[in-house]
Write a protein that holds these residues in place. Structure first.
Motif, mmCIF file in Angstrom:
data_model
loop_
_atom_site.group_PDB
_atom_site.id
_atom_site.type_symbol
_atom_site.label_atom_id
_atom_site.label_comp_id
_atom_site.label_asym_id
_atom_site.label_seq_id
_atom_site.Cartn_x
_atom_site.Cartn_y
_atom_site.Cartn_z
ATOM 1 N N ALA A 44 16.419 -2.913 -13.508
ATOM 2 C CA ALA A 44 15.278 -2.010 -13.359
ATOM 3 C C ALA A 44 14.134 -2.703 -12.627
ATOM 4 C CB ALA A 44 14.813 -1.518 -14.727
ATOM 5 N N VAL A 45 13.897 -3.971 -12.946
ATOM 6 C CA VAL A 45 12.853 -4.732 -12.255
ATOM 7 C C VAL A 45 13.198 -4.870 -10.778
ATOM 8 C CG1 VAL A 45 11.763 -7.004 -12.049
ATOM 9 C CG2 VAL A 45 12.148 -6.023 -14.310
ATOM 10 N N SER A 46 14.443 -5.174 -10.503
ATOM 11 C CA SER A 46 14.876 -5.331 -9.119
ATOM 12 C C SER A 46 14.662 -4.041 -8.330
ATOM 13 C CB SER A 46 16.352 -5.734 -9.093
ATOM 14 O OG SER A 46 16.808 -5.875 -7.776
ATOM 15 N N ARG A 47 15.023 -2.901 -8.923
ATOM 16 C CA ARG A 47 14.819 -1.615 -8.239
ATOM 17 C C ARG A 47 13.332 -1.342 -8.010
ATOM 18 N NH1 ARG A 47 18.913 -0.199 -11.793
ATOM 19 N NH2 ARG A 47 17.429 0.796 -13.218
ATOM 20 N N ALA A 48 12.503 -1.680 -8.993
ATOM 21 C CA ALA A 48 11.058 -1.458 -8.842
ATOM 22 C C ALA A 48 10.501 -2.298 -7.695
ATOM 23 C CB ALA A 48 10.336 -1.789 -10.149
ATOM 24 N N LEU A 49 10.939 -3.543 -7.601
ATOM 25 C CA LEU A 49 10.486 -4.407 -6.503
ATOM 26 C C LEU A 49 10.986 -3.893 -5.155
ATOM 27 C CD1 LEU A 49 10.962 -7.917 -8.128
ATOM 28 C CD2 LEU A 49 8.805 -6.702 -7.734
ATOM 29 N N ASP A 50 12.243 -3.455 -5.124
ATOM 30 C CA ASP A 50 12.789 -2.896 -3.883
ATOM 31 C C ASP A 50 11.996 -1.672 -3.446
ATOM 32 O OD1 ASP A 50 14.743 -4.837 -3.715
ATOM 33 O OD2 ASP A 50 16.356 -3.542 -4.487
ATOM 34 N N ARG A 51 11.677 -0.793 -4.394
ATOM 35 C CA ARG A 51 10.914 0.414 -4.056
ATOM 36 C C ARG A 51 9.545 0.061 -3.491
ATOM 37 N NH1 ARG A 51 11.925 2.662 -9.371
ATOM 38 N NH2 ARG A 51 14.142 2.969 -9.375
ATOM 39 N N ALA A 52 8.916 -0.950 -4.055
ATOM 40 C CA ALA A 52 7.616 -1.384 -3.536
ATOM 41 C C ALA A 52 7.771 -1.880 -2.096
ATOM 42 C CB ALA A 52 7.016 -2.473 -4.427
ATOM 43 N N GLY A 53 8.799 -2.676 -1.856
ATOM 44 C CA GLY A 53 9.040 -3.180 -0.503
ATOM 45 C C GLY A 53 9.345 -2.071 0.482
ATOM 46 N N PHE A 54 10.180 -1.129 0.071
ATOM 47 C CA PHE A 54 10.524 -0.017 0.962
ATOM 48 C C PHE A 54 9.311 0.862 1.251
ATOM 49 C CE2 PHE A 54 15.065 -0.540 -0.637
ATOM 50 C CZ PHE A 54 15.481 -1.176 0.518
ATOM 51 N N LYS A 55 8.434 1.001 0.270
ATOM 52 C CA LYS A 55 7.209 1.788 0.478
ATOM 53 C C LYS A 55 6.342 1.123 1.555
ATOM 54 C CE LYS A 55 4.372 5.033 -1.186
ATOM 55 N NZ LYS A 55 4.678 6.437 -1.217
ATOM 56 N N ILE A 56 6.249 -0.191 1.511
ATOM 57 C CA ILE A 56 5.475 -0.926 2.514
ATOM 58 C C ILE A 56 6.112 -0.769 3.891
ATOM 59 C CG2 ILE A 56 4.808 -3.246 3.287
ATOM 60 C CD1 ILE A 56 4.478 -3.934 0.262
ATOM 61 N N ILE A 57 7.431 -0.889 3.956
ATOM 62 C CA ILE A 57 8.131 -0.742 5.237
ATOM 63 C C ILE A 57 7.963 0.675 5.781
ATOM 64 C CG2 ILE A 57 10.412 -0.698 6.329
ATOM 65 C CD1 ILE A 57 11.121 -3.056 4.411
ATOM 66 N N ALA A 58 8.069 1.665 4.918
ATOM 67 C CA ALA A 58 7.885 3.049 5.366
ATOM 68 C C ALA A 58 6.493 3.251 5.945
ATOM 69 C CB ALA A 58 8.124 4.014 4.202
ATOM 70 N N SER A 59 5.501 2.633 5.325
ATOM 71 C CA SER A 59 4.135 2.721 5.836
ATOM 72 C C SER A 59 4.043 2.085 7.223
ATOM 73 C CB SER A 59 3.172 2.027 4.866
ATOM 74 O OG SER A 59 1.904 1.890 5.437
ATOM 75 N N GLY A 60 4.675 0.935 7.383
ATOM 76 C CA GLY A 60 4.675 0.264 8.686
ATOM 77 C C GLY A 60 5.355 1.089 9.755
ATOM 78 N N LEU A 61 6.471 1.721 9.402
ATOM 79 C CA LEU A 61 7.170 2.574 10.364
ATOM 80 C C LEU A 61 6.316 3.769 10.759
ATOM 81 C CD1 LEU A 61 10.797 2.501 8.920
ATOM 82 C CD2 LEU A 61 9.992 1.468 11.058
ATOM 83 N N GLN A 62 5.615 4.334 9.779
ATOM 84 C CA GLN A 62 4.725 5.465 10.081
ATOM 85 C C GLN A 62 3.633 5.027 11.053
ATOM 86 O OE1 GLN A 62 5.122 8.700 9.157
ATOM 87 N NE2 GLN A 62 3.439 9.085 10.552
ATOM 88 N N GLN A 63 3.094 3.831 10.834
ATOM 89 C CA GLN A 63 2.069 3.313 11.747
ATOM 90 C C GLN A 63 2.640 3.134 13.151
ATOM 91 O OE1 GLN A 63 -0.122 -0.135 10.276
ATOM 92 N NE2 GLN A 63 0.212 0.576 8.176
ATOM 93 N N CYS A 64 3.879 2.642 13.235
ATOM 94 C CA CYS A 64 4.522 2.473 14.539
ATOM 95 C C CYS A 64 4.703 3.814 15.248
ATOM 96 C CB CYS A 64 5.885 1.797 14.383
ATOM 97 S SG CYS A 64 5.817 0.045 13.990
ATOM 98 N N LEU A 65 5.148 4.808 14.503
ATOM 99 C CA LEU A 65 5.354 6.128 15.095
ATOM 100 C C LEU A 65 4.042 6.724 15.589
ATOM 101 C CD1 LEU A 65 7.954 7.656 12.613
ATOM 102 C CD2 LEU A 65 8.343 6.918 14.972
ATOM 103 N N THR A 66 3.001 6.581 14.799
ATOM 104 C CA THR A 66 1.694 7.104 15.200
ATOM 105 C C THR A 66 1.197 6.399 16.457
ATOM 106 O OG1 THR A 66 1.160 7.635 12.905
ATOM 107 C CG2 THR A 66 -0.687 7.474 14.441
ATOM 108 N N ALA A 67 1.343 5.073 16.499
ATOM 109 C CA ALA A 67 0.909 4.318 17.671
ATOM 110 C C ALA A 67 1.749 4.681 18.896
ATOM 111 C CB ALA A 67 0.991 2.821 17.385
ATOM 112 N N ALA A 68 3.060 4.902 18.684
ATOM 113 C CA ALA A 68 3.932 5.278 19.799
ATOM 114 C C ALA A 68 3.536 6.639 20.360
ATOM 115 C CB ALA A 68 5.389 5.283 19.346
ATOM 116 N N GLU A 69 3.142 7.550 19.473
ATOM 117 C CA GLU A 69 2.683 8.860 19.924
ATOM 118 C C GLU A 69 1.417 8.736 20.766
ATOM 119 O OE1 GLU A 69 2.248 11.156 16.359
ATOM 120 O OE2 GLU A 69 4.396 11.467 16.145
ATOM 121 N N ASP A 70 0.640 7.685 20.495
ATOM 122 C CA ASP A 70 -0.571 7.432 21.265
ATOM 123 C C ASP A 70 -0.278 6.657 22.545
ATOM 124 O OD1 ASP A 70 -2.037 8.722 19.315
ATOM 125 O OD2 ASP A 70 -2.643 6.867 18.302
ATOM 126 N N GLY A 71 1.015 6.403 22.808
ATOM 127 C CA GLY A 71 1.407 5.753 24.050
ATOM 128 C C GLY A 71 1.532 4.239 23.985
#
Length: 89
Positions: A44-71
């Motif tokens: 359960a601890v491992s899954r919680a840590l993984d979810r935190a990491g994936f949430k951070i990565i998802a945020s980074g990907l969203q930032q990349c997509l937004t920046a890409a839309e801006d050219g």
């Protein structure tokens, strides 16, 4: 790339929950609890840590997509995000 401020609160909440779970696992070990119960809590601890990491990565990907839309060229950032994702997989 920084962690989005909107995501930070959620990630911190997840990490604090994992911190409490780890304290619980330590207490279980000290109390001599059954190994299956301890391993279940560790998973359960491992899954919680993984979810935190994936949430951070998802945020980074969203930032990349937004920046890409801006050219902006996001090739390097996307490659970096991929490596981070694979490090959690």
């Amino acid at each position: 790339m920084k962690v989005d401020e909107n995501v930070t609160g959620d990630v911190v909440k997840r990490l604090r929950r994992a911190e409490g779970q780890i304290r619980g696992v330590i207490a279980m070990l000290e109390d001599g609890r059954d190994c299956a119960d301890v391993v279940t809590q560790l998973a359960a601890v491992s899954r919680a840590l993984d979810r935190a990491g994936f949430k951070i990565i998802a945020s980074g990907l969203q930032q990349c997509l937004t920046a890409a839309e801006d050219g902006e060229d996001q090739t390097a950032n996307l490659e970096r995000m991929e490596k981070l994702f694979l490090s959690l997989a």
